[in-house]
Design an enzyme around this catalytic site. Structure first.
Site, PDB file in Angstrom:
ATOM      1  N   ASP A 118       0.818  -1.219   0.000  1.00  0.00           N
ATOM      2  CA  ASP A 118       0.000   0.000   0.000  1.00  0.00           C
ATOM      3  C   ASP A 118       0.844   1.257   0.000  1.00  0.00           C
ATOM      4  O   ASP A 118       2.056   1.236   0.255  1.00  0.00           O
ATOM      5  CB  ASP A 118      -0.947   0.013   1.198  1.00  0.00           C
ATOM      6  CG  ASP A 118      -0.208  -0.049   2.534  1.00  0.00           C
ATOM      7  OD1 ASP A 118       0.840  -0.734   2.611  1.00  0.00           O
ATOM      8  OD2 ASP A 118      -0.664   0.577   3.509  1.00  0.00           O
ATOM      9  N   ASP A 142       7.399   5.444  -1.440  1.00  0.00           N
ATOM     10  CA  ASP A 142       7.266   4.731  -0.170  1.00  0.00           C
ATOM     11  C   ASP A 142       6.029   3.835  -0.278  1.00  0.00           C
ATOM     12  O   ASP A 142       4.918   4.323  -0.207  1.00  0.00           O
ATOM     13  CB  ASP A 142       7.101   5.733   0.966  1.00  0.00           C
ATOM     14  CG  ASP A 142       6.767   5.099   2.303  1.00  0.00           C
ATOM     15  OD1 ASP A 142       6.933   3.871   2.441  1.00  0.00           O
ATOM     16  OD2 ASP A 142       6.298   5.835   3.198  1.00  0.00           O
ATOM     17  N   GLU A 157       0.368  -1.747   5.415  1.00  0.00           N
ATOM     18  CA  GLU A 157       1.395  -1.322   6.370  1.00  0.00           C
ATOM     19  C   GLU A 157       1.136   0.085   6.868  1.00  0.00           C
ATOM     20  O   GLU A 157       1.276   0.383   8.064  1.00  0.00           O
ATOM     21  CB  GLU A 157       2.774  -1.426   5.705  1.00  0.00           C
ATOM     22  CG  GLU A 157       3.943  -1.165   6.634  1.00  0.00           C
ATOM     23  CD  GLU A 157       4.401   0.288   6.655  1.00  0.00           C
ATOM     24  OE1 GLU A 157       5.280   0.614   7.482  1.00  0.00           O
ATOM     25  OE2 GLU A 157       3.871   1.095   5.864  1.00  0.00           O
TER      26      GLU A 157
END
Length: 486
Positions: free
Chosen positions: A78, A115, A145
């Site tokens: 994610d 990220d 996460e």
């Protein structure tokens, strides 16, 4: 062809472009999972999922490397969905639009998802590129996460076969992470009472925007503005003096992102409007003086809006302002053991109001359990004083550094050989999943590396192009250098 196809290493950037094209914010990872599973099938790579949706991919060793220690490359599926208020974007349906800006890759008014999209792309590139040499290899891609480490919490023992895990979620090339902070969510729910809008009052919306925002772990020490705290400070100074009544107050969208934009809808007597306008301009000048070095684009607007029908009564207004204004925020304590590293911090991440209550959602991080417990105690006490309900949830452990880690030593030696300098061995204040992995896999040796990413969890997120090439060079050299099993 994506504009990223011109960048090197091309296999990694091509996969990252495909990741950007598929919506994958937290809790909406099924499309990206389907893409990965389809690619694995095309390449005849073993793939399976566990009960929480984590993906595990396995690839046999390159010929002649069958006796090497098995390695796990790990990333999360994610991304954080953050956008500027003037950007039209639905993270559940719209692709991210990456663009090259000099030495960096950025998005257009949204988070980029470097990220952990770059880390995920690197792991998949290793799988799909047969020219990369490696021993027995697994790729673990975890669910959700960013919103609570759901995949890491659900990881079961006995599923992974690897002896060494390389986490790809770090954000500074030249730094090797061997430990991280743990964290816990803290919610405060304050009951509110409303009453009719007083006669002769006008309604205006006070908006603070232009703040940088950022990662509530990696960026918490930078002294960035937190819009929730800035709104509370203004109201604490002016609410009683100008008899301001609160219709609405909201700021931030994620507990792990430093909140950048927020607004308070206020009712004020007509003869106090001019004084309110003056107070707003004075406050803006004050903030530019105090924060101008780090928040160069801060702005405050006061604009008329449609009159609300109900406002907080005086008692509710004062309890809300006092509670929010007195909450600590930012760095609570620096570490004595790791120079320059934050030990304990707090992010007052999200504030919302409805007809009957206010909710304040914070994320506490600490390298030590007692640091988390201390901040929980402070927030609990403040809630009790204000007559609020408080609850903690989603606590996760830190990752305790191991000074004797063979994985750390291998990365350090490989980096030194490749680049002629020693990398920094670090502990990061952000939350990595490695601490949670240690519960089902206590003997697994772990290390975290990555390229340089700045502004994660904000629309200013960008990844340095040259650092991605260096990271890829290090990652592939590490896989080639993994020692044999003893």
């Amino acid at each position: 062809m994506s504009a990223l196809s011109q960048l090197s290493p091309q296999p990694l950037w091509d996969i990252f472009a495909s990741i950007c094209a598929i919506p994958h914010p937290s809790y909406h990872e099924e499309q990206i999972a389907a893409y990965i599973l389809a690619r694995a099938q095309e390449c005849s790579i073993h793939a399976e999922r566990d009960q929480v949706g984590n993906i595990l991919l396995r690839k046999p060793a390159t010929a002649g490397m069958e006796n090497r220690k098995p390695v796990v490359l790990q990333a999360h599926l994610d991304m954080v969905p953050q956008k500027n208020n003037d950007t039209v974007h639905d993270f559940t349906t719209d692709p991210i639009t990456p663009r090259i800006d000099g030495e960096w890759v950025k998005a257009c008014g949204t988070t980029l998802g470097a990220d952990n999209g770059i880390g995920m792309a690197s792991a998949l590139a290793v799988l799909f590129d047969d020219s990369v040499e490696h021993g027995p290899l697994e790729v673990l891609l975890t669910m959700t996460e960013e919103a609570g480490m759901d995949g890491a919490f659900g990881l079961q023992p006995g599923w992974l076969q690897g002896e060494m895990l390389i986490n790809t979620d770090s954000e500074e090339e030249g730094e090797v992470y061997v430990g991280c902070a743990g964290g816990i969510d803290f919610k405060t729910r304050l009951p509110l009472t409303r009453e009719a809008l007083p006669a002769g009052y006008q309604t205006l919306t006070l908006t603070i925007k232009g703040l940088k925002g950022g990662h509530s772990g990696c960026d918490i020490h930078l002294g960035l503005g937190n819009v929730n705290k800035l709104l509370a400070r203004f109201l604490a100074e002016q609410a009683i003096a100008l008899d301001l009544r609160i219709v609405d107050l909201h700021g931030g969208t994620l507990r792990n992102a430093i909140p950048r934009e927020g607004a308070a809808t206020l009712a004020v007597a007509a003869d106090n409007v001019a004084s309110l306008q003056t107070a707003v301009q004075h406050y803006l000048s004050t903030l530019k003086l105090e924060l101008g070095a780090v928040e160069k684009n801060i702005d405050i607007k006061l604009e008329p809006t449609e009159n609300g029908t109900a406002v907080l009564n005086i008692d509710s207004r004062d309890r809300l302002i006092a509670l929010l204004n007195s909450m600590p925020n930012g760095v609570i304590r620096m570490s004595d053991d790791f120079k320059g590293v934050v030990e304990t911090s707090l992010n007052v991440g999200v504030v919302t109001l409805n007809d009957t209550h206010a909710e304040i959602h914070c994320l506490i991080r600490s390298l030590i359990d007692s640091g988390k417990e201390y901040v929980v105690g402070v927030l609990t006490s403040l809630g009790r004083l204000a007559g609020a309900e408080t609850v903690t949830k989603g606590g996760y452990p830190g990752w305790k550094p191991d000074a004797t880690s063979p994985a750390m030593q291998l990365v350090r030696e490989t980096y030194q050989t490749l680049f002629g300098k020693t990398p920094n061995i670090m502990v990061i204040h952000a939350g990595l999943e490695c601490g949670l992995f240690k519960k089902p896999y206590p003997e697994m040796d772990m290390v975290s590396i990555g390229p340089t990413i700045t502004g994660p969890h904000s629309p200013d997120e960008k990844v340095n192009i040259a650092s991605v090439a260096l990271y890829w060079q290090l990652l592939t050299a590490l896989l080639k250098a993994i020692p044999e099993r003893r």
